[in-house]
Design an enzyme around this catalytic site. Sequence first.
Site, PDB file in Angstrom:
ATOM      1  N   HIS A  29      -3.845 -11.211 -30.757  1.00 17.36           N
ATOM      2  CA  HIS A  29      -4.135 -10.731 -32.116  1.00 17.36           C
ATOM      3  C   HIS A  29      -2.802 -10.707 -32.858  1.00 17.36           C
ATOM      4  CE1 HIS A  29      -4.872  -7.597 -35.154  1.00 17.36           C
ATOM      5  NE2 HIS A  29      -6.139  -7.898 -35.041  1.00 17.36           N
ATOM      6  N   ASP A  64      -1.770  -5.038 -24.516  1.00 14.71           N
ATOM      7  CA  ASP A  64      -2.660  -4.719 -25.630  1.00 14.71           C
ATOM      8  C   ASP A  64      -4.039  -4.449 -25.034  1.00 14.71           C
ATOM      9  OD1 ASP A  64      -3.622  -6.494 -28.698  1.00 14.71           O
ATOM     10  OD2 ASP A  64      -4.478  -4.748 -27.681  1.00 14.71           O
ATOM     11  N   GLN A 102      -9.116  -4.198 -26.776  1.00 15.34           N
ATOM     12  CA  GLN A 102     -10.465  -4.697 -26.501  1.00 15.34           C
ATOM     13  C   GLN A 102     -10.900  -4.510 -25.047  1.00 15.34           C
ATOM     14  OE1 GLN A 102     -12.436  -5.370 -28.812  1.00 15.34           O
ATOM     15  NE2 GLN A 102     -11.173  -5.956 -30.540  1.00 15.34           N
ATOM     16  N   LYS A 129     -11.798   1.890 -31.938  1.00 15.14           N
ATOM     17  CA  LYS A 129     -12.567   0.944 -31.127  1.00 15.14           C
ATOM     18  C   LYS A 129     -13.162   1.634 -29.906  1.00 15.14           C
ATOM     19  CE  LYS A 129      -9.465  -2.828 -32.324  1.00 15.14           C
ATOM     20  NZ  LYS A 129     -10.112  -3.336 -33.528  1.00 15.14           N
ATOM     21  N   CYS A 162      -8.012 -12.425 -37.070  1.00 17.33           N
ATOM     22  CA  CYS A 162      -6.570 -12.122 -36.950  1.00 17.33           C
ATOM     23  C   CYS A 162      -5.976 -12.817 -35.725  1.00 17.33           C
ATOM     24  CB  CYS A 162      -6.333 -10.622 -36.874  1.00 17.33           C
ATOM     25  SG  CYS A 162      -7.032  -9.719 -38.242  1.00 17.33           S
TER      26      CYS A 162
HETATM   27  C1  LIG Z   1      -6.858  -7.393 -29.307  1.00 18.66           C
HETATM   28  C2  LIG Z   1      -6.523  -6.590 -30.528  1.00 18.66           C
HETATM   29  N1  LIG Z   1      -5.271  -6.097 -30.669  1.00 18.66           N
HETATM   30  C3  LIG Z   1      -4.930  -5.376 -31.765  1.00 18.66           C
HETATM   31  C4  LIG Z   1      -5.849  -5.113 -32.769  1.00 18.66           C
HETATM   32  C5  LIG Z   1      -5.431  -4.265 -33.946  1.00 18.66           C
HETATM   33  O1  LIG Z   1      -6.137  -3.035 -33.875  1.00 18.66           O
HETATM   34  P1  LIG Z   1      -5.992  -2.001 -35.129  1.00 18.66           P
HETATM   35  O2  LIG Z   1      -6.865  -0.819 -34.758  1.00 18.66           O
HETATM   36  O3  LIG Z   1      -6.523  -2.761 -36.339  1.00 18.66           O
HETATM   37  O4  LIG Z   1      -4.541  -1.652 -35.269  1.00 18.66           O
HETATM   38  C6  LIG Z   1      -7.157  -5.612 -32.654  1.00 18.66           C
HETATM   39  C7  LIG Z   1      -8.160  -5.354 -33.755  1.00 18.66           C
HETATM   40  N2  LIG Z   1      -9.116  -6.373 -33.863  1.00 18.66           N
HETATM   41  C8  LIG Z   1     -10.173  -6.222 -34.821  1.00 18.66           C
HETATM   42  C9  LIG Z   1      -9.658  -6.207 -36.248  1.00 18.66           C
HETATM   43  S1  LIG Z   1      -8.853  -7.693 -36.654  1.00 18.66           S
HETATM   44  C10 LIG Z   1     -11.216  -7.348 -34.624  1.00 18.66           C
HETATM   45  O5  LIG Z   1     -12.170  -7.401 -35.414  1.00 18.66           O
HETATM   46  O6  LIG Z   1     -11.053  -8.099 -33.632  1.00 18.66           O
HETATM   47  C11 LIG Z   1      -7.495  -6.342 -31.517  1.00 18.66           C
HETATM   48  O7  LIG Z   1      -8.748  -6.819 -31.350  1.00 18.66           O
END
Ligand SMILES: Cc1ncc(COP(=O)(O)O)c(CN[C@@H](CS)C(=O)O)c1O
Length: 410
Positions: free
Chosen positions: A121, A198, A201, A224, A364
């Site tokens: 991401h 990370d 997910q 999440k 993203c």
């Molecule tokens: C693997 C991974 N790593 C970082 C982020 C960022 O998380 P934030 O809470 O936005 O900071 C995400 C967030 N992905 C969302 C928003 S783009 C998706 O729709 O897939 C992610 O999936």
Amino acid sequence: MRTNYKDDFPLLKNSTAGGKPLVYLDNAATTQKPAQVIEAVKEYYEQYNANPHRGAYPLSEKATEVYEAAREKAAEFIGADSPEEIVFTKGTTESLNLVASSYGLDNIREGDEILISIEEHHSNLIPWQAVAKTRNARLRYLYTDENGKLPLEEISAKINARTKIVAVTQVSNVLGIVNPLGEIVRRAREVGAVVVLDAAQSIPHMPVDVRALDVDFLAFSGHKLYAPTGIGVLYGKKEHLRKMQPLLFGGGMVDDVSEQDATFAEGPSKFEGGTQNVEGAVGLHAAIDYLEGIGYERIGQIESELTQYALTRFHSIPHVTVYGKESGNNRAGIISFNIDGAHPHDVSTILSADNVAIRSGHHCAHPLMRHMGVNATCRVSLCFYNTRDDIDILIESICKVREVLGLELK
Ligand SMILES: Cc1ncc(COP(=O)(O)O)c(CN[C@@H](CS)C(=O)O)c1O
């Protein structure tokens, strides 16, 4: 045994459009919140809202108590040695930027290598680009194979004596496949590299134990994980956090401030400048309690079965390409797909007419889209409160798309 959890989620219970119930399948973007979490936040504001760590009166002491109790809960949830290894942030993005800007800039030198995967991401990719550019270091990539998996030979080939940081996602937000973290960490340890994980997910779907994983840093977002937006966690081994410089300077993170200098607080508060998101921390605590009440074993059973059911249904539809070849038990419930001749945005718009919510776009993950040879995908991301009926409504709606767009059906 309970099979339907929708009733725990007010929004899912009450949301209809045109007489059609909401089929919410964008959980990788954010999850819905159980009443237990909503009530916890409501109670905080009704009974003990105050600025933590700043007031010598019962209300502030109670706010401090619940904020620090959430830190202890988060530490226990991921198996950290102590709450001192838990920094509250706004979310995964802030957590990863903190690691890159503080640990990364302090420990990367010219010629060093930072290794990430093509699946990252942007929040675990751009910060490392910035560090590599600033330090004139090399940013390298692990590339997925045609099935969306990271080959073990790719891992052993790309991690070498110059590798100082390996930063990878445990689960791709596009492909949903669980990466071979054990092999990545083993190889990184052989060369003395630091591992940044990370877990945005992965942690909603599987237990994460930082000591068993032996990662140096781990990041995730509360939203999440059925908790409010605006709260996230950076886990870091104490020996790293102790040496790292804070990013945000202000109240609550200092020991002493003179006219020309400042010394910083010990522990995680060094990184928590300014008034903190107590409601988010309270909501995260309640979300973790809720999840632990169900248990990851049950969550995993439901999601693995539902993912496999969805994949089977998807594979029966003509003109549909599903990306990533892993089966239901080695992937989180994230399925990216495209329909021949249909732009993903058109697909998600058509599905929304049936009150089916999925994501479409590049998620993203621009470099991954290019690596996959596509501009964008449609993405379904399910979780334990989804049901087979949700999948059936999704598939029925997908089967209409080509007809709605005037494309031939056979
Ligand atoms: C693997 C991974 N790593 C970082 C982020 C960022 O998380 P934030 O809470 O936005 O900071 C995400 C967030 N992905 C969302 C928003 S783009 C998706 O729709 O897939 C992610 O999936």
